[in-house]
Design a protein around this motif. Structure first.
Motif, PDB file in Angstrom:
ATOM      1  N   LEU A 197       2.135   1.522  -7.838  1.00 43.72           N
ATOM      2  CA  LEU A 197       1.559   0.854  -9.012  1.00 43.72           C
ATOM      3  C   LEU A 197       2.651   0.640 -10.054  1.00 43.72           C
ATOM      4  CD1 LEU A 197      -1.861   2.613  -9.732  1.00 43.72           C
ATOM      5  CD2 LEU A 197      -1.510   0.187  -9.287  1.00 43.72           C
ATOM      6  N   ARG A 198       2.858  -0.615 -10.433  1.00 39.28           N
ATOM      7  CA  ARG A 198       3.915  -0.927 -11.390  1.00 39.28           C
ATOM      8  C   ARG A 198       3.417  -1.938 -12.425  1.00 39.28           C
ATOM      9  NH1 ARG A 198       8.939  -1.502  -7.055  1.00 39.28           N
ATOM     10  NH2 ARG A 198       8.904   0.698  -6.395  1.00 39.28           N
ATOM     11  N   LEU A 199       3.968  -1.852 -13.620  1.00 42.62           N
ATOM     12  CA  LEU A 199       3.637  -2.812 -14.660  1.00 42.62           C
ATOM     13  C   LEU A 199       4.226  -4.171 -14.271  1.00 42.62           C
ATOM     14  CD1 LEU A 199       2.056  -2.596 -17.314  1.00 42.62           C
ATOM     15  CD2 LEU A 199       4.248  -2.415 -18.495  1.00 42.62           C
ATOM     16  N   THR A 200       3.367  -5.198 -14.241  1.00 45.29           N
ATOM     17  CA  THR A 200       3.722  -6.505 -13.704  1.00 45.29           C
ATOM     18  C   THR A 200       3.274  -7.591 -14.669  1.00 45.29           C
ATOM     19  OG1 THR A 200       3.329  -5.603 -11.480  1.00 45.29           O
ATOM     20  CG2 THR A 200       3.472  -7.995 -11.669  1.00 45.29           C
ATOM     21  N   VAL A 255      -8.160   2.078  -2.540  1.00 49.29           N
ATOM     22  CA  VAL A 255      -7.686   0.696  -2.387  1.00 49.29           C
ATOM     23  C   VAL A 255      -6.161   0.664  -2.426  1.00 49.29           C
ATOM     24  CG1 VAL A 255      -7.620  -1.568  -3.492  1.00 49.29           C
ATOM     25  CG2 VAL A 255      -9.791  -0.348  -3.308  1.00 49.29           C
ATOM     26  N   ARG A 256      -5.573   1.343  -3.378  1.00 46.64           N
ATOM     27  CA  ARG A 256      -4.106   1.394  -3.479  1.00 46.64           C
ATOM     28  C   ARG A 256      -3.479   1.988  -2.216  1.00 46.64           C
ATOM     29  NH1 ARG A 256      -3.196   6.252  -5.748  1.00 46.64           N
ATOM     30  NH2 ARG A 256      -2.515   6.782  -3.640  1.00 46.64           N
ATOM     31  N   GLY A 257      -4.191   2.916  -1.604  1.00 56.07           N
ATOM     32  CA  GLY A 257      -3.674   3.587  -0.416  1.00 56.07           C
ATOM     33  C   GLY A 257      -3.821   2.799   0.872  1.00 56.07           C
ATOM     34  N   THR A 314     -10.829  -9.589   0.571  1.00 55.87           N
ATOM     35  CA  THR A 314      -9.481  -9.762   1.082  1.00 55.87           C
ATOM     36  C   THR A 314      -8.514  -9.412  -0.038  1.00 55.87           C
ATOM     37  OG1 THR A 314     -10.168 -11.536   2.579  1.00 55.87           O
ATOM     38  CG2 THR A 314      -7.822 -11.388   2.058  1.00 55.87           C
ATOM     39  N   LEU A 315      -7.599  -8.501   0.219  1.00 55.62           N
ATOM     40  CA  LEU A 315      -6.630  -8.100  -0.797  1.00 55.62           C
ATOM     41  C   LEU A 315      -5.406  -8.991  -0.697  1.00 55.62           C
ATOM     42  CD1 LEU A 315      -6.811  -4.198  -0.564  1.00 55.62           C
ATOM     43  CD2 LEU A 315      -8.169  -5.753  -1.967  1.00 55.62           C
ATOM     44  N   ARG A 316      -4.888  -9.411  -1.853  1.00 54.69           N
ATOM     45  CA  ARG A 316      -3.707 -10.264  -1.905  1.00 54.69           C
ATOM     46  C   ARG A 316      -2.703  -9.669  -2.884  1.00 54.69           C
ATOM     47  NH1 ARG A 316      -8.112 -13.780  -1.645  1.00 54.69           N
ATOM     48  NH2 ARG A 316      -8.055 -15.242   0.123  1.00 54.69           N
ATOM     49  N   PHE A 317      -1.470  -9.497  -2.410  1.00 53.50           N
ATOM     50  CA  PHE A 317      -0.429  -8.922  -3.264  1.00 53.50           C
ATOM     51  C   PHE A 317       0.140  -9.990  -4.200  1.00 53.50           C
ATOM     52  CE2 PHE A 317       0.374  -6.024   0.577  1.00 53.50           C
ATOM     53  CZ  PHE A 317      -0.506  -5.064   0.106  1.00 53.50           C
ATOM     54  N   PHE A 335       0.836  -1.188   0.000  1.00 53.47           N
ATOM     55  CA  PHE A 335       0.000   0.000   0.000  1.00 53.47           C
ATOM     56  C   PHE A 335       0.878   1.248   0.000  1.00 53.47           C
ATOM     57  CE2 PHE A 335      -2.780  -3.069   2.399  1.00 53.47           C
ATOM     58  CZ  PHE A 335      -3.681  -3.249   1.360  1.00 53.47           C
ATOM     59  N   GLY A 336       0.361   2.318  -0.604  1.00 52.92           N
ATOM     60  CA  GLY A 336       1.147   3.536  -0.591  1.00 52.92           C
ATOM     61  C   GLY A 336       0.704   4.532  -1.637  1.00 52.92           C
TER      62      GLY A 336
END
Length: 304
Positions: free
Chosen positions: A15-18, A46-48, A56-59, A9-10
């Motif tokens: 946000l990066r191309l993945t 959400v990003r923040g 549930t958010l999953r990285f 989060f931040g």
């Protein structure tokens, strides 16, 4: 596939191309080759670090909750759609990607003459404005006040209020957006001190309903101007609304609601301004622009 995702989060630069695996359509789902995706304040929250209720958010997590593209795979049990259909739709996450899967009851066919940029940024603000104005009971003869009227949601709200018979629509916006609001059929007023008095000068008989998409100052002015608090809603100042006794916006997005909005667009009653279309690799820049506030119209991502 390529996706704009975050693994912590931040601020926007997380946000990066993945590169991620292409998802497969499950029972009742379609897979969409995404052409465009809208960028909303919801995505920035959400990003923040905010987690939408029930999720549930999953990285790595992919934001984005409105999209347009072409169906390229049908899951078991899907009827009414075919591979190759051009659609627009809604979900909660996963739209900033080359491919996504979504329940088939969350997409509708895209009109042939609707540009991809418009289609990708259509569902979120369109359905949000529809839900709010329905809750306000906006209809024939009303005088309606819309704060943040030149933004993505405000643009929809102004035009929906007019389409549903509002006699007068007053919109708050920065002065640079006043001519744009006039083109949509609204009477523009500036933000800032004395806002309530400026609205009273335009509507001496009073304001019937107000929708806030600007912030606390606008919501307080609405309370001054609208006698019945049940006809005030906010899309941004939720804590203050609770303090002031303003009901929350409730309801859910549906394909039926989206189809109604698409029909209004096809009839020429909705005109959507695209502020800027960023390539997927510049998703962070798109978030910065949305978070800057006071913009005109929609920000979208172009996936290919």
């Amino acid at each position: 596939m390529k996706a704009a995702a975050f693994s912590a989060f931040g601020p926007p630069e997380v946000l990066r191309l993945t590169e991620l695996e292409v998802p497969q359509a499950g029972l009742g789902e379609v897979r969409v080759r995404v052409k465009t995706a809208g960028v909303l304040p919801f995505d920035c929250r959400v990003r923040g670090g905010w987690t939408p209720p029930g999720l549930t958010l999953r990285f790595p997590e992919i934001p984005g909750n409105e999209f347009a593209g072409t169906i390229d795979q049908l899951g078991e049990g899907v009827e009414g759609f075919s591979v190759g259909d051009e659609v627009l739709g809604f979900t909660t996450l996963k739209c900033y990607a080359e491919y996504m899967t979504v329940s088939a009851d969350q997409v509708v066919l895209k009109p042939e003459d609707m540009p991809w940029e418009v289609a990708g940024g259509f569902s979120g603000n369109g359905q949000g404005a529809h839900l709010a104005l329905k809750a306000l009971g906006v209809g024939e003869g009303d005088t309606v006040l819309i704060h943040g009227a030149a933004g993505g949601l405000g643009t929809f709200a102004v035009q929906l209020a007019k389409a549903w018979g509002a006699k007068t629509v007053i919109g708050t916006a920065s002065e640079s957006n006043h001519e744009y609001l006039r083109s949509l059929g609204a009477i523009p007023v500036c933000y800032g001190a004395g806002l309530a008095d400026r609205v009273r000068a335009i509507a001496p008989a009073g304001v019937d309903a107000a929708l806030d998409a600007a912030g606390p100052e606008a919501l307080r002015a609405s309370v001054e101007l609208v006698k019945d608090k049940s006809r005030i809603r906010t899309m941004v100042s939720f804590e203050l609304a609770a303090e002031l006794g303003i009901p929350p916006v409730s309801g859910t997005r549906t394909a039926g609601r989206l189809a109604e909005l698409v029909r209004l667009y096809a009839q020429g009653q909705l005109r959507i301004h695209i502020r800027r279309a960023y390539p997927l690799r510049q998703a962070a820049d798109a978030h910065r622009e949305v978070e800057s506030g006071h913009g005109r119209g929609k920000v979208v991502l172009k996936i290919d």
